[in-house]
Design a protein around this motif. Structure first.
Motif, PDB file in Angstrom:
ATOM      1  N   SER A 149      15.281  -7.506 -27.003  1.00 34.21           N
ATOM      2  CA  SER A 149      16.101  -7.574 -25.802  1.00 34.21           C
ATOM      3  C   SER A 149      17.562  -7.530 -26.160  1.00 34.21           C
ATOM      4  O   SER A 149      17.985  -8.088 -27.153  1.00 34.21           O
ATOM      5  N   ASN A 150      18.354  -6.855 -25.323  1.00 37.23           N
ATOM      6  CA  ASN A 150      19.790  -6.872 -25.522  1.00 37.23           C
ATOM      7  C   ASN A 150      20.446  -7.669 -24.420  1.00 37.23           C
ATOM      8  O   ASN A 150      21.627  -7.568 -24.184  1.00 37.23           O
ATOM      9  N   SER A 151      19.660  -8.469 -23.723  1.00 39.36           N
ATOM     10  CA  SER A 151      20.154  -9.149 -22.540  1.00 39.36           C
ATOM     11  C   SER A 151      21.266 -10.136 -22.833  1.00 39.36           C
ATOM     12  O   SER A 151      21.987 -10.512 -21.936  1.00 39.36           O
ATOM     13  N   GLY A 152      21.442 -10.531 -24.073  1.00 37.45           N
ATOM     14  CA  GLY A 152      22.514 -11.437 -24.414  1.00 37.45           C
ATOM     15  C   GLY A 152      23.855 -10.742 -24.532  1.00 37.45           C
ATOM     16  O   GLY A 152      24.871 -11.385 -24.702  1.00 37.45           O
ATOM     17  N   SER A 153      23.878  -9.416 -24.438  1.00 35.74           N
ATOM     18  CA  SER A 153      25.127  -8.690 -24.541  1.00 35.74           C
ATOM     19  C   SER A 153      25.328  -7.834 -23.304  1.00 35.74           C
ATOM     20  O   SER A 153      24.442  -7.686 -22.480  1.00 35.74           O
ATOM     21  N   ASN A 154      26.504  -7.243 -23.179  1.00 34.73           N
ATOM     22  CA  ASN A 154      26.784  -6.354 -22.058  1.00 34.73           C
ATOM     23  C   ASN A 154      26.624  -4.903 -22.453  1.00 34.73           C
ATOM     24  O   ASN A 154      27.063  -4.024 -21.745  1.00 34.73           O
ATOM     25  N   LYS A 155      26.026  -4.625 -23.600  1.00 34.71           N
ATOM     26  CA  LYS A 155      25.808  -3.248 -24.032  1.00 34.71           C
ATOM     27  C   LYS A 155      24.773  -2.609 -23.115  1.00 34.71           C
ATOM     28  O   LYS A 155      23.710  -3.161 -22.864  1.00 34.71           O
ATOM     29  N   ALA A 156      25.095  -1.414 -22.624  1.00 35.33           N
ATOM     30  CA  ALA A 156      24.216  -0.739 -21.680  1.00 35.33           C
ATOM     31  C   ALA A 156      22.995  -0.141 -22.364  1.00 35.33           C
ATOM     32  O   ALA A 156      23.094   0.456 -23.424  1.00 35.33           O
ATOM     33  N   VAL A 157      21.841  -0.321 -21.737  1.00 44.01           N
ATOM     34  CA  VAL A 157      20.581   0.258 -22.196  1.00 44.01           C
ATOM     35  C   VAL A 157      20.392   1.574 -21.450  1.00 44.01           C
ATOM     36  O   VAL A 157      20.413   1.593 -20.213  1.00 44.01           O
ATOM     37  N   PRO A 158      20.219   2.697 -22.159  1.00 43.30           N
ATOM     38  CA  PRO A 158      19.980   3.969 -21.467  1.00 43.30           C
ATOM     39  C   PRO A 158      18.668   3.916 -20.694  1.00 43.30           C
ATOM     40  O   PRO A 158      17.669   3.399 -21.193  1.00 43.30           O
ATOM     41  N   ILE A 159      18.689   4.417 -19.459  1.00 45.82           N
ATOM     42  CA  ILE A 159      17.479   4.457 -18.634  1.00 45.82           C
ATOM     43  C   ILE A 159      17.342   5.826 -17.983  1.00 45.82           C
ATOM     44  O   ILE A 159      18.316   6.543 -17.797  1.00 45.82           O
ATOM     45  N   SER A 160      16.112   6.144 -17.622  1.00 49.22           N
ATOM     46  CA  SER A 160      15.806   7.417 -16.960  1.00 49.22           C
ATOM     47  C   SER A 160      16.076   7.306 -15.461  1.00 49.22           C
ATOM     48  O   SER A 160      16.285   6.214 -14.927  1.00 49.22           O
TER      49      SER A 160
END
Length: 190
Positions: free
Chosen positions: A5-16
Motif C-alpha cells: 500500500s502507498n496509502s501513507g503517502s500522497n504519491k499517486a497510484v496510476p489507475i485505468s
C-alpha cells in the motif's frame, strides 16, 4: 507501508478508466481512507462509517474486483471467516487511452460527503489557499517560472448522479484530494 500500500503517502497510484469509474462515489472514497492504514473487514468499516454492512460489503467487493483494495488477511473466528482489506492508495492518477503514466502531473479531484456548513468552510479555505499563493512574489528567475491556471469547482452531486455516471462510464473522480480545473465561462473563480 506493508502489503504494497502507498496509502501513507500522497504519491499517486496510476489507475485505468475502469478503476476511475469505481471512484465516482463518496462512500467508496471514505472506504479507501478507512482501510488505508489499518486493514479492516466490511463489518468494521460499516461500523466506522455508520453504514449498513450490506452496503459497505457491496462497495468493498466492487473496489476489490477493480483492484483498488486488496485482501491482506483472513481469520476464522467462531467458524466465520473474516476478510481484512486494505486500500492500494488514496491518491490516484487516471490513465487516458494512449497516455503514458505521469504521476508527477495528475488531475486533482475528489468526491466528499459534507454538511452545508462544511461546504461553506471548504469554500472559504479554498479561497484563502488561493489568496495565499496569489500573494507570493516569485524569487526564481523568470525563465524557471511557469504560469498555471487553478480553478476550484465545488458542486453538489445530485441524488443518483454518481451511480448513473458509473453505469454510463462517466466516473467523476479521477483523483482523491483536490480539484485543478479551468472554470467555464460565467463560472465564478478566484
Amino acid at each position: 507501508m506493508s502489503n504494497g500500500s502507498n496509502s501513507g503517502s500522497n504519491k499517486a497510484v496510476p489507475i485505468s478508466i475502469e478503476q476511475q469509474k469505481l471512484l465516482a462515489s463518496a462512500i467508496r472514497i471514505q472506504i479507501l481512507h478507512a482501510i488505508a492504514e489499518v486493514p479492516r473487514t466490511a463489518k468494521q468499516v460499516a461500523d466506522l462509517l455508520r453504514q449498513t454492512p450490506g452496503n459497505i460489503h457491496y462497495h468493498m467487493q466492487r473496489l476489490a474486483d477493480g483492484g483498488l483494495i486488496k485482501l491482506v488477511e483472513t481469520r476464522e473466528v467462531s467458524g466465520i471467516v473474516e476478510k481484512y482489506y486494505q486500500s492500494v492508495g488514496t491518491v490516484f492518477h487516471p490513465q487516458l487511452v494512449g497516455e503514458s503514466p505521469d504521476p508527477s502531473d495528475p488531475p486533482i479531484k475528489s468526491q466528499l460527503m459534507l454538511t452545508e456548513q462544511q461546504i461553506e468552510q471548504l469554500k472559504d479555505e479554498m479561497v484563502q489557499l488561493l489568496l495565499k499563493w496569489e500573494r507570493i512574489i516569485p524569487q526564481a528567475p523568470t525563465d524557471r517560472l511557469k504560469e498555471v491556471s487553478v480553478g476550484v469547482m465545488i458542486r453538489e452531486v445530485m441524488k443518483g448522479e454518481a451511480e448513473q455516471g458509473i453505469q454510463r462510464g462517466e466516473g467523476d473522480h479521477p483523483d482523491r484530494g483536490r480539484e485543478d480545473t479551468n472554470p467555464r465561462e460565467g463560472e465564478e473563480h478566484r
